[in-house]
Design an enzyme around this catalytic site. Structure first.
Site, PDB file in Angstrom:
ATOM      1  N   SER A 182       4.488   5.048   5.670  1.00 46.38           N
ATOM      2  CA  SER A 182       3.732   4.155   5.522  1.00 46.38           C
ATOM      3  C   SER A 182       2.686   4.189   7.267  1.00 46.38           C
ATOM      4  O   SER A 182       1.354   3.686   6.328  1.00 46.38           O
ATOM      5  CB  SER A 182       4.446   2.772   5.071  1.00 46.38           C
ATOM      6  OG  SER A 182       4.945   1.872   6.284  1.00 46.38           O
ATOM      7  N   HIS A 210       4.914   4.630  -0.772  1.00 46.90           N
ATOM      8  CA  HIS A 210       3.854   4.885  -0.779  1.00 46.90           C
ATOM      9  C   HIS A 210       4.217   7.102  -1.841  1.00 46.90           C
ATOM     10  O   HIS A 210       2.934   6.914  -1.436  1.00 46.90           O
ATOM     11  CB  HIS A 210       2.804   5.298   0.490  1.00 46.90           C
ATOM     12  CG  HIS A 210       3.219   4.375   1.217  1.00 46.90           C
ATOM     13  ND1 HIS A 210       1.718   2.941   1.155  1.00 46.90           N
ATOM     14  CD2 HIS A 210       4.171   3.738   1.869  1.00 46.90           C
ATOM     15  CE1 HIS A 210       2.196   2.469   1.658  1.00 46.90           C
ATOM     16  NE2 HIS A 210       3.238   2.154   2.100  1.00 46.90           N
ATOM     17  N   LYS A 240       2.334  -1.273  -5.021  1.00 47.60           N
ATOM     18  CA  LYS A 240       0.814  -0.044  -4.058  1.00 47.60           C
ATOM     19  C   LYS A 240       0.385   0.531  -5.800  1.00 47.60           C
ATOM     20  O   LYS A 240      -0.473   0.109  -5.986  1.00 47.60           O
ATOM     21  CB  LYS A 240       2.131   0.688  -3.184  1.00 47.60           C
ATOM     22  CG  LYS A 240       1.745  -0.150  -1.544  1.00 47.60           C
ATOM     23  CD  LYS A 240       2.942  -0.007  -1.280  1.00 47.60           C
ATOM     24  CE  LYS A 240       3.132  -1.220   0.275  1.00 47.60           C
ATOM     25  NZ  LYS A 240       4.414  -0.858   1.138  1.00 47.60           N
TER      26      LYS A 240
HETATM   27  C1  LIG Z   1       5.136  -2.234   1.379  1.00 48.07           C
HETATM   28  C2  LIG Z   1       6.086  -1.661   1.910  1.00 48.07           C
HETATM   29  C3  LIG Z   1       7.012  -1.673   1.523  1.00 48.07           C
HETATM   30  C4  LIG Z   1       7.557  -3.649   0.762  1.00 48.07           C
HETATM   31  O1  LIG Z   1       6.965  -3.840  -0.305  1.00 48.07           O
HETATM   32  P1  LIG Z   1       6.037  -4.912  -1.076  1.00 48.07           P
HETATM   33  O2  LIG Z   1       6.382  -4.800  -2.838  1.00 48.07           O
HETATM   34  O3  LIG Z   1       5.044  -4.944   0.273  1.00 48.07           O
HETATM   35  O4  LIG Z   1       7.986  -6.300  -0.134  1.00 48.07           O
HETATM   36  C5  LIG Z   1       8.733  -1.285   1.381  1.00 48.07           C
HETATM   37  N1  LIG Z   1       8.920  -0.459   2.299  1.00 48.07           N
HETATM   38  C6  LIG Z   1       7.716   0.727   2.545  1.00 48.07           C
HETATM   39  C7  LIG Z   1       7.309   1.549   3.355  1.00 48.07           C
HETATM   40  C8  LIG Z   1       6.239  -0.049   2.710  1.00 48.07           C
HETATM   41  O5  LIG Z   1       5.166   0.753   2.806  1.00 48.07           O
END
Ligand SMILES: *Cc1c(COP(=O)(O)O)cnc(C)c1O
Length: 383
Positions: A182, A210, A240
């Site tokens: 991330s 991602h 995302k």
């Molecule tokens: C953003 C993210 C999460 C969390 O996801 P949310 O739905 O925003 O709680 C989990 N793992 C990774 C690698 C992330 O970047």
């Protein structure tokens, strides 16, 4: 001041002294690319809305229709009355996209990891985790009260060596990694990790937050390599590239059935609002049928890395590591003066001494904006 207030104020002074204090800044996102912040309209390179689907007309229409028909909330946990039929439609789309038998939707990605790991792994088990894995994978491992060993970032040989040494003392072992990291944007060596997991009878869990919608023809990190690795636990988020909110796990039918019985963040938390579920289904339909769209974020990231003189992007995320928090904050301010938003990422989100600008490219970024921000980085920040 009460003792509690004094405690909080002292903690904040410590954080401030290290230039690590954060604050909430009002930011309105108007179209998936631009934001209104501090009275100005900026081009954002800090949103994970990689396909700009949060503002897609079909996605918004699906959400509106479900909102009008079914209201704003789920009413209860999915095991009680919160399991709207829209969930089954979304889960079957996800399972199909990820080539898995079944899927299960959680309230968020964080809740998914906080629930999945403790449902599968206990005190006497082992979690082997990439040192740069997302905070919520770490949280899941800690909640499981398992033995946790970190391996150096993407170092499959070290992971194998740790398994050779410690595997025999544990009943079950989980290997946990991001598929696309991330804060670094690089890919995990999933085919090699899958081979090592199979050899040592360990379960491989990949957080594809991602990857979905961006790599592997939009299907995620598992599909972004020359070989197709066997990954029994594919989790991710709908917040995302999918443009909405929610988390998921794709796995076999028995694993999903166990998770819906035992993952505490699933059992004891209210289901997602129907409108959110409908929006995610509409977004996944777009992801599944539009490879030109899902190719764009990486394309734009590579346009930037070429123009800025950086190593080729592997995903939509491009880190520019600047070292101190001070330097990252100054660079971010400089870009903001020119109309670009790239938020400084500081410890503890990234390791000490690696504060950075983290650029996230989306399908809709204009070439002229990408070229201009690359020139600013080359000439004003990295020069
Ligand atoms: C953003 C993210 C999460 C969390 O996801 P949310 O739905 O925003 O709680 C989990 N793992 C990774 C690698 C992330 O970047």
């Amino acid at each position: 001041m009460t003792a509690l207030d004094q405690f909080a104020a002292q903690k904040l002074r410590d954080i401030e002294a290290r230039r690590l204090r954060r604050s909430l800044i009002d930011t309105a996102r108007t179209d998936g690319i631009h934001v209104l912040r501090n009275g100005r309209r900026l081009v954002s390179f800090s949103c994970n809305d990689y396909l700009n689907l949060s503002h897609h007309p079909q996605v918004k229409a699906a959400a509106s229709a479900a909102l009008e028909r079914y209201g704003t909330g789920a009413g209860a946990s999915r095991l009680v009355t919160g399991n709207h039929p829209l969930f089954a439609a979304l889960e079957s789309r996800l399972a199909q996209l990820k080539d898995a038998e079944a899927a299960c939707i959680f309230g968020s990605g964080y809740l998914a990891n906080a629930g999945i790991v403790p449902a599968l792994i206990g005190r006497d088990d082992l979690v082997l985790i990439d040192e740069l894995a997302h905070a919520c994978l770490w949280a899941g491992a800690r909640l499981a009260r398992a033995n946790v060993l970190a391996y150096r970032h993407n170092d499959v040989e070290q992971a194998a060596a740790l398994l050779a040494e410690f595997r025999p003392q544990h009943a079950n072992v989980l290997i946990a990694t991001d598929g696309v990291f991330s804060m670094d944007g690089d890919l995990a060596p999933l085919p090699d990790l899958a081979v090592v997991a199979a050899r040592h009878d360990a379960w491989l869990m990949v957080d594809d937050a991602h990857g979905l919608g961006v790599v592997g023809d939009g299907r995620g990190a598992r599909f972004a390599h020359a070989a197709l690795p066997d990954i029994p636990l594919q989790m991710g988020t709908l917040s995302k590239a999918v443009g909405g909110y929610g988390g998921y796990l794709c796995a076999s039918r028995p694993v999903i059935d166990l998770i819906t019985n035992r993952a505490r963040s699933f059992v004891y938390s209210t289901g997602l609002p129907p409108a959110t579920v409908a929006a995610a289904s509409a977004a996944l339909d777009i992801i599944a049928r539009d490879p030109d769209l899902t190719a764009k974020p990486l394309c734009n990231a590579r346009r930037f890395t070429r123009a800025a003189g950086l190593p080729d992007a592997q995903s939509a995320i491009v880190p520019v590591v600047l070292g101190t928090a001070e330097r990252a904050l100054a660079a971010s301010r400089r870009l903001e003066e020119e109309g670009f938003l790239a938020v400084a990422i500081r410890p503890p989100t990234v390791p000490d001494g690696t504060a950075r600008l983290r650029f996230a490219f989306t399908a809709g970024h204009a070439d002229t904006d990408i070229d201009q921000v690359a020139a600013l980085m080359r000439e004003r920040v990295l020069a």
